[in-house]
Scaffold this motif. Sequence first.
Motif, PDB file in Angstrom:
ATOM      1  N   UNK A  66       0.828  -1.207   0.000  1.00 40.82           N
ATOM      2  CA  UNK A  66       0.000   0.000   0.000  1.00 40.82           C
ATOM      3  C   UNK A  66       0.865   1.260   0.000  1.00 40.82           C
ATOM      4  N   UNK A  67       1.950   1.269   0.782  1.00 45.18           N
ATOM      5  CA  UNK A  67       2.824   2.436   0.819  1.00 45.18           C
ATOM      6  C   UNK A  67       3.550   2.610  -0.509  1.00 45.18           C
ATOM      7  N   UNK A  68       3.894   1.504  -1.142  1.00 47.76           N
ATOM      8  CA  UNK A  68       4.539   1.577  -2.450  1.00 47.76           C
ATOM      9  C   UNK A  68       3.603   2.215  -3.472  1.00 47.76           C
ATOM     10  N   UNK A  69       2.344   1.823  -3.447  1.00 45.23           N
ATOM     11  CA  UNK A  69       1.361   2.394  -4.364  1.00 45.23           C
ATOM     12  C   UNK A  69       1.094   3.860  -4.025  1.00 45.23           C
ATOM     13  N   UNK A  70       1.090   4.187  -2.738  1.00 47.08           N
ATOM     14  CA  UNK A  70       0.886   5.572  -2.300  1.00 47.08           C
ATOM     15  C   UNK A  70       1.988   6.479  -2.849  1.00 47.08           C
ATOM     16  N   UNK A  71       3.227   6.000  -2.816  1.00 50.80           N
ATOM     17  CA  UNK A  71       4.355   6.830  -3.235  1.00 50.80           C
ATOM     18  C   UNK A  71       4.496   6.913  -4.759  1.00 50.80           C
ATOM     19  N   UNK A  72       3.778   6.054  -5.476  1.00 47.03           N
ATOM     20  CA  UNK A  72       3.803   6.164  -6.936  1.00 47.03           C
ATOM     21  C   UNK A  72       3.095   7.435  -7.404  1.00 47.03           C
ATOM     22  N   UNK A  73       2.154   7.909  -6.599  1.00 47.86           N
ATOM     23  CA  UNK A  73       1.436   9.129  -6.945  1.00 47.86           C
ATOM     24  C   UNK A  73       1.225   9.949  -5.681  1.00 47.86           C
ATOM     25  N   UNK A  74       2.312  10.491  -5.113  1.00 49.98           N
ATOM     26  CA  UNK A  74       2.211  11.189  -3.830  1.00 49.98           C
ATOM     27  C   UNK A  74       1.491  12.521  -3.965  1.00 49.98           C
ATOM     28  N   UNK A  75       0.855  12.973  -2.895  1.00 44.36           N
ATOM     29  CA  UNK A  75       0.171  14.273  -2.944  1.00 44.36           C
ATOM     30  C   UNK A  75       1.175  15.414  -2.964  1.00 44.36           C
ATOM     31  N   UNK A  76       0.785  16.523  -3.548  1.00 40.48           N
ATOM     32  CA  UNK A  76       1.634  17.715  -3.573  1.00 40.48           C
ATOM     33  C   UNK A  76       1.253  18.608  -2.400  1.00 40.48           C
ATOM     34  N   UNK A  77       2.227  18.969  -1.594  1.00 40.91           N
ATOM     35  CA  UNK A  77       1.986  19.787  -0.407  1.00 40.91           C
ATOM     36  C   UNK A  77       2.746  21.089  -0.560  1.00 40.91           C
ATOM     37  N   UNK A 100      -4.434  17.233   5.530  1.00 38.89           N
ATOM     38  CA  UNK A 100      -5.509  16.997   4.577  1.00 38.89           C
ATOM     39  C   UNK A 100      -5.013  16.296   3.328  1.00 38.89           C
ATOM     40  N   UNK A 101      -3.902  16.762   2.778  1.00 37.44           N
ATOM     41  CA  UNK A 101      -3.376  16.164   1.551  1.00 37.44           C
ATOM     42  C   UNK A 101      -2.946  14.718   1.770  1.00 37.44           C
ATOM     43  N   UNK A 102      -2.210  14.477   2.848  1.00 36.69           N
ATOM     44  CA  UNK A 102      -1.692  13.135   3.109  1.00 36.69           C
ATOM     45  C   UNK A 102      -2.799  12.186   3.532  1.00 36.69           C
ATOM     46  N   UNK A 173       7.077   9.991   8.341  1.00 40.16           N
ATOM     47  CA  UNK A 173       6.488   8.650   8.290  1.00 40.16           C
ATOM     48  C   UNK A 173       6.095   8.258   6.875  1.00 40.16           C
ATOM     49  N   UNK A 174       5.694   9.245   6.085  1.00 39.09           N
ATOM     50  CA  UNK A 174       5.270   8.969   4.710  1.00 39.09           C
ATOM     51  C   UNK A 174       6.377   9.211   3.695  1.00 39.09           C
ATOM     52  N   UNK A 175       7.510   9.784   4.153  1.00 35.72           N
ATOM     53  CA  UNK A 175       8.622  10.043   3.241  1.00 35.72           C
ATOM     54  C   UNK A 175       8.356  11.166   2.269  1.00 35.72           C
ATOM     55  N   UNK A 176       7.500  12.114   2.655  1.00 33.37           N
ATOM     56  CA  UNK A 176       7.149  13.212   1.771  1.00 33.37           C
ATOM     57  C   UNK A 176       7.839  14.505   2.205  1.00 33.37           C
ATOM     58  N   UNK A 177       7.818  15.494   1.329  1.00 33.11           N
ATOM     59  CA  UNK A 177       8.384  16.804   1.617  1.00 33.11           C
ATOM     60  C   UNK A 177       7.435  17.871   1.123  1.00 33.11           C
ATOM     61  N   UNK A 178       7.482  19.029   1.772  1.00 33.91           N
ATOM     62  CA  UNK A 178       6.686  20.153   1.297  1.00 33.91           C
ATOM     63  C   UNK A 178       7.405  20.797   0.116  1.00 33.91           C
ATOM     64  N   UNK A 179       6.664  21.576  -0.636  1.00 31.80           N
ATOM     65  CA  UNK A 179       7.192  22.153  -1.872  1.00 31.80           C
ATOM     66  C   UNK A 179       6.901  23.639  -1.915  1.00 31.80           C
ATOM     67  N   UNK A 180       7.908  24.417  -2.369  1.00 30.91           N
ATOM     68  CA  UNK A 180       7.695  25.847  -2.520  1.00 30.91           C
ATOM     69  C   UNK A 180       6.699  26.102  -3.637  1.00 30.91           C
TER      70      UNK A 180
END
Length: 253
Positions: A66-77, A100-102, A173-180
């Motif tokens: 599930x996490x692999x599939x989640x990271x294939x199309x991660x949300x933009x923050x 909200x995004x995650x 935990x999700x391996x995501x980063x925020x974006x300018x």
Amino acid sequence: MTTDVIEIEPRAPGAALTTTTEAQGGPLAMAMQAMKAGMSIADMRGMLDLQKDWEANEARKAYVQAMSEFKQNPPEILKRKEVAFSGTQYMHATLGDVTQAIMQALAQHGISHRWDTVQSNGQITVTCILTHKMGHSESTTLEGAPDDSGKKNRIQQMASTVTYLQRYTLLAATGLATKDMEDDDGRGGGDGRDSAALLQEWIGKANAAVNLEALNQTRKMAGAEFEAARDVESWNAFKMVVDAKRAALGAKS
């Protein structure tokens, strides 16, 4: 005085008597079948332990998938909120934007999140727990001192730190980063490094420090990298971790 008579339809000869539990399966049904086969209590416990291990492993594999599939199309923050005080100015993503995004993206893959918060010895510890619908959970923990910047009262100091830690534990935990945001007057967003990965790297180095001298040196080197990345938000979160580590090292000395 009257007597009600309830008629019960007799069971056909030779028909098997089954229980709801047996029909649905589960540990009790397994135990009943094992007893019929003449197995001992110890053997049945072994079977149940084996079943638990198998289910746990299946749940873990489902979580990884599930996490692999989640990271294939991660949300933009996006960093939408501007913070400015004492000559410092930067953009950051609010906890609401991050959550909200995650949360919506994780829900599509059967994963939910929650936070556990503990306050002890002047430090605040926040743990973000991700749980898959099959039961497997993984967690990320960060801690820091109350945020005494500005003119916050005691409650506001603790709330500010909790918010920081909730945001960064969920990102980590999700391996995501925020974006300018793209509209940044041509200033760019630093050197493009993953802010969550950079923060996690330096948190690991800070926690590995064996004395105050090593910790101070780590803080100095981290400051240079965060400045180069123009990531004031991550730098502030890192300083809280350093303060917590400094308090821990001071308590040991």
